[in-house]
Design a protein around this motif. Structure first.
Motif, PDB file in Angstrom:
ATOM      1  N   GLN A  82       0.804  -1.217   0.000  1.00 17.97           N
ATOM      2  CA  GLN A  82       0.000   0.000   0.000  1.00 17.97           C
ATOM      3  C   GLN A  82       0.836   1.265   0.000  1.00 17.97           C
ATOM      4  OE1 GLN A  82      -3.697   1.137   0.925  1.00 17.97           O
ATOM      5  NE2 GLN A  82      -3.478  -0.053  -0.943  1.00 17.97           N
ATOM      6  N   GLY A  83       1.805   1.349   0.891  1.00 17.96           N
ATOM      7  CA  GLY A  83       2.581   2.590   1.009  1.00 17.96           C
ATOM      8  C   GLY A  83       3.951   2.470   0.386  1.00 17.96           C
ATOM      9  N   GLY A 125      -1.311   7.531  -0.777  1.00 21.35           N
ATOM     10  CA  GLY A 125      -0.791   6.724   0.312  1.00 21.35           C
ATOM     11  C   GLY A 125       0.679   6.367   0.151  1.00 21.35           C
ATOM     12  N   ASP A 126       1.292   6.820  -0.945  1.00 17.52           N
ATOM     13  CA  ASP A 126       2.718   6.575  -1.145  1.00 17.52           C
ATOM     14  C   ASP A 126       3.550   7.629  -0.412  1.00 17.52           C
ATOM     15  OD1 ASP A 126       2.334   4.388  -2.688  1.00 17.52           O
ATOM     16  OD2 ASP A 126       2.522   5.432  -4.616  1.00 17.52           O
ATOM     17  N   GLN A 183      -1.268  12.233   0.390  1.00 12.39           N
ATOM     18  CA  GLN A 183      -2.557  11.926   1.026  1.00 12.39           C
ATOM     19  C   GLN A 183      -3.461  11.138   0.092  1.00 12.39           C
ATOM     20  OE1 GLN A 183      -4.374  15.554   2.297  1.00 12.39           O
ATOM     21  NE2 GLN A 183      -3.543  15.397   4.377  1.00 12.39           N
TER      22      GLN A 183
END
Lengths: 422, 306
Positions: A31-32, A62-63, A59
């Motif tokens: 995800q990040g 999410g990276d 934001q």
């Protein structure tokens, strides 16, 4: 070459396999991701503005974005070795020929799949400036700004000056300013590139956009009498320009105009960066006057586009493309412009209600132009535009405007002809 | 071959460790010189016959014969100005800056009051890098905001406007003053050290013989300084040939400040480099530099032989 590519490919493939393993092991970590960004926004204001845009995108996606900021001039000087070494996934760059050049050398990756998603958010002109010769999109526009005649409104109101629309009105006003003890037109070319803006606008006004781009691309000749006409027109305007341009930086000239010592200054709207907030509200501008030629209606203008490119083998291609998609939204561009209101957003869905009057006008002038060029050093090959090329030739002209123009033009064409084929 | 035998016998007295040390002492510097000086020099010479934009592999380098040199000598406008600027730079350093440094050294050597303060003041610029020197002097020379023009009332708002950095008939001289500001201090320190080492009995003897101050200096002290003179001469020549930083900081060596070293740099770095062409300029600079280097080597080798 092919062999080396294959070898590199297998290394990358192994790397990916390892990465895939570790990602699947960690699971949610996918995800990040982290995307690296090479940035030339080194000055205080644009640097803070770019961070604001990245924070917005972080934001959204999410990276995590790791920014590697390099001083603006050094970034350009070293771009070659930077892109051949281990560049960041995404890097800041300029639209037009200057982007195509590095793509053609295999130093940047196409972003056509990103464009499939963002196309509706841009006018066709932006897409054209982002497209390489092979039809692939290679660049994502962020903002642009026009080259215009900027002036200090308070001084003009005090003296009762009116915005000139034609060359006659312009020279009459300049003469009036001279009589009033002002430097009519601030001027600076110590760094070699600002005078290119004056060449561009005169060439587009006198010879039209098509001849200008042809000249930049090498399909027209520098010895053409049309180019002589540009230098002659420029020569006749020099008496109302500030003397000693070759020893002055554009920052100093901008300060002369902002402080009201000079009546006008022809520069990109980034001249506003030299003004503090109170002074900036005092600045206004108008497009360069028309010269009474058949190309007046075209209203050609330099409105360079800044934006982003994808490096040739990004470590995190998916994350990088997500970032590019985000930077192509009005929301991200607004986040930047809120901090640095000297440019206008490139995307159609940008919220223009927050624009300052300065920005509104810039947007209107760009929208009203039928022929948008980037800038001399963005529209032609970089080795031709560089320090020993056009920068030197234009400085030579400004140092001795009465010199033999035919000889000067011949040496420009000679220089072009000695450059290796690309 | 008695001599050869003797040498061999003496050689055999060396232990293995001695021999390894010797080999190391010869091999390491040789390797460094070959790897970092000889090989790059030869590669530059080879590249000067090619055309390459610095991007991609060796297969993109094209052989173009003497094209680069022909262009350089016949068509490239900045080349001849750059060459003459380098020569002017050398002449100015040789005949103005270096004698001035010697003059200061002689004065300070007299032990005048406050000599330490003068020494520090004059030496201070040497500690600064030339890039910083360039920046400092840009502030002095800047047309409207600079110190000089505001002091003399010669900004562009005034009638008599002096464009120190933009007028190509003036800016080289302005830069030479800035460069000398640093070079004078450098030369001064070298001579000061040399003067301190001059045997005081020499001066006494000269004075006893009735020589006046000037004669003592010119006939006795200055000849004794010969080793320092050669060092200073070499340094002056080298500094003039590699002159770069100040002009580069001021306007990247355009418009009257062209120098060979800057032409090399401008062609090699930047967004699209002309590696072959830049190398050709570098080769010209190399050939010019070989003159003083060979002279110096011949002299020092001959001096050792004596």
């Amino acid at each position: 070459m092919a062999v080396r590519h294959a070898a590199r490919g297998s290394v990358v493939a192994t790397g990916l396999a390892v990465a895939a393993l570790s990602v699947s092991a960690v699971g949610a970590a996918a995800q990040g991701g982290t995307v690296t960004v090479g940035s030339n926004y080194s000055d205080e204001v644009p640097k803070a503005a770019f961070q604001a845009a990245l924070d917005h995108c972080a934001q959204q996606t999410g990276d995590t974005y790791v920014v590697n900021t390099v001083e603006h001039g050094a970034f350009q000087d070293n771009i070659n070795s930077y892109l051949q070494g281990t560049p960041d996934d995404v890097f800041t760059w300029f639209a037009g020929y200057r982007a195509k050049f590095f793509y053609a050398q295999g130093l940047a990756a196409p972003v056509s799949d990103v464009w499939a998603d963002i196309e509706s958010n841009y006018n066709p002109a932006f897409k054209g400036a982002s497209t390489a010769d092979d039809g692939e999109q290679i660049f994502v526009p962020f903002y642009n700004y026009p080259w215009v005649v900027i002036y200090n409104k308070a001084i003009w109101d005090e003296k009762g000056y009116e915005v000139p629309h034609t060359l006659e009105e312009f020279t009459a006003l300049a003469t009036q300013m001279q009589a009033d003890g002002l430097i009519p037109v601030a001027f600076a070319d110590k760094d070699g590139w600002p005078a290119m803006g004056t060449f561009d606008i005169l060439n587009m006004r006198i010879n039209g956009y098509d001849f200008h781009t042809g000249l930049m691309a090498g399909s027209e000749s520098w010895t053409d009498p049309k180019v002589t006409a540009v230098f002659e027109a420029w020569r006749s305007l020099l008496p109302v320009h500030q003397a000693g341009a070759l020893g002055r930086t554009w920052q100093e000239a901008a300060q002369d105009m902002i402080a009201g010592r000079a009546g006008m200054y022809f520069l990109g709207t980034f001249a506003g960066e030299q003004a503090d907030e109170a002074q900036r509200a005092n600045l206004d501008f108008f497009p360069f006057p028309t010269l009474g030629t058949e190309f007046d209606a075209q209203l050609g203008i330099d409105a360079p586009i800044d934006g982003f490119m994808l490096s040739r083998e990004p470590a995190n291609a998916d994350g990088a493309k997500d970032l590019l998609r985000c930077l192509a939204t009005g929301a991200a561009q607004n986040a930047f412009l809120a901090v640095s209101p000297n440019n206008v957003a490139a995307a159609n869905d940008a919220d223009t209600s927050a624009y300052t009057p300065f920005q509104e006008k810039a947007a209107a002038i760009i929208a009203g132009s039928g022929a948008i060029a980037q800038f001399l050093d963005r529209d032609t090959r970089p080795d031709f535009a560089g320090a020993n090329g056009m920068q030197s030739f234009l400085q030579s002209f400004l140092g001795e405007p009465d010199q033999d123009l035919a000889a000067l033009q011949a040496s420009i064409q000679d220089f072009w002809d000695t450059l290796p084929p690309q | 071959m008695p001599e050869g035998r003797r040498r061999r016998r003496r050689g055999s007295t060396l232990t293995t460790r001695d021999r390894l040390t010797l080999v190391g002492m010869v091999a390491v510097p040789t390797f460094l010189v070959v790897a970092f000086i000889l090989v790059p020099t030869i590669l530059s010479i080879l590249l000067s016959f090619t055309s390459w934009n610095g991007i991609g592999g060796l297969d993109r380098i094209q052989y173009v014969g003497l094209d680069n040199y022909v262009n350089l000598f016949t068509k490239y406008r900045p080349f001849w100005p750059a060459l003459s600027h380098n020569i002017l730079w050398l002449a100015f350093f040789l005949f103005v800056a270096t004698p001035l440094g010697l003059f200061f050294a002689v004065l300070l050597d007299k032990g005048i009051r406050g000599t330490r303060i003068y020494q520090s003041v004059l030496y201070m610029p040497v500690v600064l890098s030339l890039a910083i020197v360039g920046f400092i002097w840009t502030l002095q020379y800047s047309p409207d905001q600079g110190f000089l023009n505001n002091l003399f009332g010669t900004t562009s708002r005034d009638e008599h406007f002096i464009d120190w950095l933009g007028d190509k008939d003036i800016n080289l001289w302005a830069v030479l003053v800035a460069a000398s500001w640093r070079h004078v201090g450098y030369v001064m320190v070298l001579y000061l050290a040399g003067l301190k080492a001059v045997d005081p009995s020499l001066r006494e003897a000269a004075q006893l013989d009735g020589a006046n101050e000037r004669q003592t200096f010119l006939r006795v002290v200055f000849p004794v300084l010969r080793p320092i003179n050669i060092v200073v001469l070499v340094i002056t020549v080298i500094e003039s040939l590699r002159a770069f930083d100040i002009a580069y900081v001021i306007n990247r060596g355009k418009n009257g400040l062209e120098l060979l070293s800057i032409l090399v740099t401008n062609n090699l770095i930047g967004e699209a480099s002309l590696v072959g062409f830049g190398s050709a300029i570098a080769v010209v600079l190399l050939v010019i530099s070989l003159g003083p280097i060979v002279y110096y080597l011949v002299r020092s080798v001959r001096a050792e032989a004596e």
